[in-house]
Design a protein around this motif. Structure first.
Motif, short mmCIF file in Angstrom:
data_model
loop_
_atom_site.label_atom_id
_atom_site.label_comp_id
_atom_site.label_asym_id
_atom_site.label_seq_id
_atom_site.Cartn_x
_atom_site.Cartn_y
_atom_site.Cartn_z
N PRO A 540 0.61 -1.05 -0.09
CA PRO A 540 -0.42 -0.27 -0.10
C PRO A 540 0.75 1.44 -0.06
CG PRO A 540 0.78 -0.93 2.51
CD PRO A 540 0.91 -2.04 0.97
N THR A 541 1.45 2.11 -1.39
CA THR A 541 1.68 2.74 -1.44
C THR A 541 1.18 3.94 -2.08
OG1 THR A 541 3.14 2.13 -4.20
CG2 THR A 541 4.66 1.49 -2.04
N ASN A 542 -0.57 4.04 -2.13
CA ASN A 542 -0.72 5.63 -2.84
C ASN A 542 -0.53 6.14 -2.25
OD1 ASN A 542 -0.86 4.26 -5.60
ND2 ASN A 542 -2.61 3.01 -4.81
N ASP A 543 -0.28 6.25 0.02
CA ASP A 543 -0.96 7.15 -0.04
C ASP A 543 0.32 7.62 0.43
OD1 ASP A 543 -3.67 6.62 0.13
OD2 ASP A 543 -3.95 5.31 1.56
N LEU A 544 1.71 7.30 0.26
CA LEU A 544 2.77 7.89 0.89
C LEU A 544 2.80 9.12 0.40
CD1 LEU A 544 5.30 5.28 -0.52
CD2 LEU A 544 4.62 5.94 1.49
N LEU A 545 3.24 10.37 1.54
CA LEU A 545 3.30 11.36 1.17
C LEU A 545 5.00 12.17 1.58
CD1 LEU A 545 0.47 12.55 3.25
CD2 LEU A 545 0.19 12.87 0.91
N GLY A 546 4.89 13.19 1.06
CA GLY A 546 6.30 14.34 2.02
C GLY A 546 7.09 13.02 1.49
N ASP A 547 8.64 13.19 1.74
CA ASP A 547 9.77 12.52 1.79
C ASP A 547 9.93 10.97 1.43
OD1 ASP A 547 11.32 15.10 2.25
OD2 ASP A 547 11.86 14.55 4.61
N GLN A 548 9.09 10.23 1.61
CA GLN A 548 8.61 8.68 1.30
C GLN A 548 8.11 9.02 0.06
OE1 GLN A 548 5.85 6.80 4.35
NE2 GLN A 548 8.07 5.92 5.02
N ARG A 549 7.35 9.63 -0.29
CA ARG A 549 7.19 9.39 -2.01
C ARG A 549 8.25 9.85 -2.37
NH1 ARG A 549 3.85 6.96 -5.34
NH2 ARG A 549 2.46 7.02 -3.34
N ARG A 550 8.64 11.32 -2.60
CA ARG A 550 9.86 11.61 -2.82
C ARG A 550 10.99 10.23 -3.29
NH1 ARG A 550 8.10 16.51 -1.11
NH2 ARG A 550 9.59 16.21 1.09
N SER A 551 10.58 9.93 -1.91
CA SER A 551 12.44 8.68 -2.12
C SER A 551 11.19 7.80 -3.13
CB SER A 551 12.36 8.53 -1.11
OG SER A 551 12.98 9.47 0.57
N PHE A 552 10.17 6.97 -2.78
CA PHE A 552 9.41 6.23 -3.16
C PHE A 552 9.56 6.60 -5.38
CE2 PHE A 552 6.06 4.05 -6.39
CZ PHE A 552 6.06 2.30 -5.24
N ASP A 553 9.73 7.41 -5.63
CA ASP A 553 9.80 8.42 -6.91
C ASP A 553 10.84 7.93 -7.48
OD1 ASP A 553 6.25 8.03 -7.16
OD2 ASP A 553 7.16 10.52 -6.60
N VAL A 554 12.14 8.41 -7.14
CA VAL A 554 13.44 8.15 -7.15
C VAL A 554 13.98 7.22 -7.43
CG1 VAL A 554 15.30 8.38 -6.15
CG2 VAL A 554 13.66 9.98 -6.17
N ALA A 555 13.45 6.04 -6.96
CA ALA A 555 13.89 4.37 -7.19
C ALA A 555 13.63 4.11 -7.49
CB ALA A 555 13.51 3.84 -5.61
N LEU A 556 11.77 4.87 -8.37
CA LEU A 556 10.98 4.44 -9.22
C LEU A 556 11.78 4.58 -10.57
CD1 LEU A 556 8.26 3.07 -10.72
CD2 LEU A 556 6.85 5.04 -9.95
N GLU A 557 12.21 6.01 -10.49
CA GLU A 557 12.91 6.07 -11.64
C GLU A 557 14.02 4.93 -12.38
OE1 GLU A 557 12.53 7.99 -14.68
OE2 GLU A 557 10.62 8.43 -13.33
N ASP A 558 14.55 4.65 -11.15
CA ASP A 558 16.14 3.92 -11.17
C ASP A 558 15.38 2.51 -11.96
OD1 ASP A 558 17.79 4.67 -10.19
OD2 ASP A 558 17.07 4.57 -8.00
N LEU A 559 14.30 1.83 -11.09
CA LEU A 559 13.40 0.69 -11.60
C LEU A 559 13.19 1.24 -13.15
CD1 LEU A 559 12.48 -2.50 -11.85
CD2 LEU A 559 9.99 -1.14 -10.89
N ARG A 560 12.52 1.98 -12.99
CA ARG A 560 12.19 2.36 -14.87
C ARG A 560 13.88 2.31 -15.66
NH1 ARG A 560 8.00 7.48 -13.34
NH2 ARG A 560 6.27 5.88 -13.54
N ALA A 561 14.91 2.84 -15.48
CA ALA A 561 16.11 2.57 -15.87
C ALA A 561 16.39 1.25 -16.08
CB ALA A 561 16.88 3.60 -15.08
N TYR A 562 16.26 0.24 -14.87
CA TYR A 562 16.58 -1.00 -15.59
C TYR A 562 15.52 -1.60 -16.60
CZ TYR A 562 15.14 -5.87 -14.41
OH TYR A 562 14.73 -7.20 -15.37
N VAL A 563 14.49 -1.18 -16.75
CA VAL A 563 13.46 -1.93 -17.81
C VAL A 563 14.09 -1.36 -18.82
CG1 VAL A 563 11.27 -1.31 -18.46
CG2 VAL A 563 11.51 -1.51 -16.37
N GLN A 564 14.33 0.35 -19.21
CA GLN A 564 14.84 1.11 -20.74
C GLN A 564 16.35 -0.08 -21.23
OE1 GLN A 564 13.60 2.38 -22.82
NE2 GLN A 564 15.37 2.80 -23.85
N ALA A 565 16.85 -0.27 -19.66
CA ALA A 565 18.10 -1.06 -19.96
C ALA A 565 18.33 -2.38 -21.11
CB ALA A 565 19.33 -0.75 -18.67
#
Length: 751
Positions: A540-565
């Motif tokens: 259940p991450t849809n309700d993440l706010l503030g620093d946690q949401r930003r951290s999740f989004d940054v890690a999500l970009e790492d995941l997307r970079a893996y998918v692109q690679a």
């Protein structure tokens, strides 16, 4: 249910630009190698000839190495196999090797199952075997699965069992054998895949055809500028990145690529996620089983923890050992402790018959033969284990692990080897700590293994890769009961332990995962961040706010970079689709899963996940038809037959469901879940006798699954078949001796 298809294979992989304009024949006048149309001098790099113009001695030494011969344009100077009309046949597939007009060709079964002619564009590897890269169009180069044994001078098939069907993953024309996808990263210099998803084609390039200077030293453009300027300016390391062990590990490891462009001064764990010690890859004692290369075993060793690196034993240019025989080992393992080791003492008198119990110069007196036993890969390529274990024939008796004694003395037994070691060293060697008991218990799904694994994690002497692997197995076995263990491991200073914690969290209930590993979203290591955000995919991450949401989004970009690679890898797209399903992004998940299917239509997991996506979104007819279409492609895949059966149950088509469940059991006879589901289905239509007989057959053939036994007991009681039920209950009681309810049932049955 979609979780069942979460696993992803990860690994092989280029191009057709134009016909070569020069003959492959060597000439007495022209000795320069043919021009490779895929060479492109990428930004920051230079032509490899520039390196040799100043560093002639290093270039000459390197030219003798297998690294330098990892890949080459196919011509008379590089091809080692017999192409003079040679024929090779296996399992009804005939392959012919021949030359025409100075070029090399293969006639064999194509992706459509028909005989076709393919041009050999490149040689791949040099010894003890050489493969050949064939052009199949669209920029794809495929590694033919028939290779040349350079020692025996004969063709041989790399596969085992039945050959893969044309059009599937493991056929030589399929994704697994695609050079652009699976091999490109490690056999050329700064390779660029350049996959075009919109067309499905490749425009792959590299700086040098084979492994070259800049593979290890990085781009040489700044270094050349420094040299051409007469060295007046100060330039750190003369314009080159310092070489460290991570450069070696990038290729000498079983790993998933997270990001392209790995090289010197680029951390291994920021570009790759290594496979931990899991069943199927390693034996329970940590020795190499599947093709895992050197990283995973070396990480387990005391040498790695003491700070020993690859170049302590291997020459960097020749890629050979620094010394012959035991001399390479006694650099450190001599009577006097080397000064470099502050907290380790490797000294001792080891290179003597008193230690080896073999005559000096004999095979059994060589350190490597006892502590680095060989195992063959690709059928003819012996590679040494790098965990530097002592032989343990006692573990071989119990768990079937290999040991150097009976590997060499092949006609002797493990019992004989154990007795000999008792005579030589006393019985103390049997008490040496080992990881085998804990991991073997985990393989057997024994809940008692959790405590043994927990002890490994707490043991200060254990390597990070062992502890990280133990945490993963604890999560799989213990679920929410090991929440505290996972959370503690997530705080470890060792990135491999944190990686294990992130992977283990995927086995926790979704609502517990964020508390266990949420802090790892901002981990300093990319591999940990990607594993963390993946584990949180259906939390259940849809309700993440503030620093946690930003951290999740940054890690999500790492995941997307893996998918692109890994844009050309169906398994990566499938895993991303599964993640998006967990995030309830149905449209995006469907697109990712369809990409996976377009890349490899025989990947069962992608079809199954797509079908489950349709089920979860209320599209039951689409779910059933997706399974049905997938079965046409892979009719013998038990996962697909099982998933299709459940979709037919939802459609209230019990005869069809039972037929599919029977197929799943036929293709995976040891899978207890399939049998139990079939038994329930049979019972629901009044065929309880058939259900009981089928479960009883499984037990008679060695199945000891507790759930299967429990289901069989239930139906035995229903049918009043008490003698058979008693035997089943007694078998279950051996697994659950403290089960009072079961003990009472046995007493009743005996009366």
């Amino acid at each position: 249910m979609a979780e069942a298809w979460k696993g992803a294979l990860l690994q092989l992989a280029l191009a057709f630009f134009a016909a070569f304009s020069i003959s492959g024949h060597a000439s007495a006048v022209e000795t320069s190698p043919p021009i490779d149309p895929q060479i492109s001098i990428h930004n920051g790099f230079v032509d490899e000839k520039r390196c040799a113009s100043c560093h002639a001695s290093q270039a000459a030494a390197f030219a003798k190495s297998n690294h330098a011969k990892a890949m080459a344009v196919a011509d008379d100077s590089t091809v080692r196999a017999n192409f003079d009309g040679a024929r090779y046949e296996h399992d009804g597939v005939l392959t012919t090797f021949f030359k025409r007009g100075g070029r090399y060709f293969v006639r064999t079964e194509g992706s459509d199952g028909k005989q076709a002619e393919f041009q050999v564009k490149y040689t791949f590897a040099y010894q003890p075997l050489q493969q050949y890269l064939l052009d199949i169009g669209g920029g794809r180069l495929q590694a033919l699965d028939i290779a040349w044994d350079t020692n025996r001078g004969e063709w041989f098939w790399l596969g085992t069992g039945r050959p893969a069907k044309p059009g599937t993953t493991y056929h030589w024309t399929g994704p697994f054998y695609r050079w652009n996808r699976t091999c490109i990263d490690c056999h050329s210099t700064d390779p660029q895949t350049n996959f075009r998803p919109e067309t499905g084609k490749y425009q792959s390039t590299y700086v040098a055809t084979s492994i070259g200077c800049q593979s290890c030293h990085g781009g040489g453009a700044n270094h050349v500028k420094w040299a051409e300027a007469g060295a007046p300016q100060s330039l750190a390391n003369f314009g080159l990145a310092p070489v460290d062990q991570d450069v070696c590990l990038g290729c000498h490891s079983r790993r998933a690529k997270l990001l392209g462009g790995h090289g010197p001064e680029k951390a291994f764990l920021d570009h790759f996620s290594p496979s931990l010690l899991r069943p199927g890859l390693y034996f329970p004692d940590g020795q190499i089983l599947d093709e895992v290369f050197e990283y995973g075993s070396f990480q387990q060793s005391k040498m790695a923890r003491a700070g020993v690196v690859c170049l302590d034993c291997h020459r960097q240019h020749e890629a050979t050992l620094k010394a012959e025989g035991n001399a390479v080992c006694i650099q450190c393992h001599a009577e006097t402790k080397p000064e470099r080791f502050a907290n380790f003492d490797p000294s001792g008198d080891f290179d003597t018959p008193a230690h080896t119990h073999h005559p000096a110069g004999a095979a059994g007196a060589l350190c490597a033969n006892c502590h680095m036993p060989e195992r063959n890969y690709m059928k003819v390529d012996p590679r040494r284990d790098h965990s530097f274990v002592i032989p343990r024939p006692d573990l071989s008796i119990t768990y079937g692990t290999p040991n150097a004694c009976t590997t060499c003395h092949a006609t002797q037994t493990n019992e004989w080897a154990a007795e000999m070691m008792d005579k030589w060293y006393g019985a103390g060697w049997r008490e040496r700590p080992t990881i085998a008991h804990a991991f073997a218990g985990a393989v057997q799904n024994d809940p008692a293994a959790i405590e043994a694994l927990r002890a490994l994690v707490a043991d200060r002497e254990q390597a990070g890769i062992v502890k990280g692997s133990a945490i993963v197995e604890m999560g799989r076995l213990g679920g929410d009961a090991v929440f505290a263990d996972v959370a503690t491991a997530a705080a470890s200073p060792d990135p491999l332990i944190r990686l294990g914690a992130a992977q283990a969290a995927g086995s926790l209930p979704p609502e517990l995962r964020l508390n266990a590993i949420g802090k790892l979203l901002t981990d300093e290591t990319r591999a940990v961040r990607v594993a963390t955000v993946t584990a949180l995919g259906n939390a259940p991450t849809n309700d993440l706010l503030g620093d946690q949401r930003r951290s999740f989004d940054v890690a999500l970009e790492d995941l997307r970079a893996y998918v692109q690679a890994n844009a050309d890898m169906a398994e990566a797209q499938n895993a991303y689709g599964l993640f998006l399903m967990g995030q309830r992004q149905a449209d995006e998940a469907e697109a990712a899963l369809r990409r996976a299917i377009s890349l490899d239509s025989s990947l069962a997991g992608a079809h199954a996940n797509l079908a489950e996506l349709y089920r979860a979104t209320g599209q039951n007819e689409k779910s059933e038809s997706t399974y049905a279409e997938a079965i046409k492609v892979s009719p013998e895949d038990p996962l697909l037959r099982y998933g299709h059966a459940l979709s037919l149950v939802r459609a209230k088509n019990m005869p069809g469901a039972i037929s599919e469940l029977e197929a799943s059991v036929r293709f995976a006879p040891v899978n207890a879940q399939y049998r139990i589901t079939l038994a329930v289905a049979l019972d629901s239509v009044g065929r309880t006798d058939d259900a009981f007989e089928m479960l009883g057959d499984a037990v008679a053939n060695g199945s000891a699954d507790a759930n299967l036994l429990g289901t069989a007991i239930q139906y035995g009681l229903k049918l009043r078949r008490y003698p058979e039920t008693l035997r089943l209950a007694e078998e279950l009681a051996r697994q659950q001796p403290d089960n009072a309810q079961l003990a009472g049932l046995i007493a009743q049955l005996r009366r």
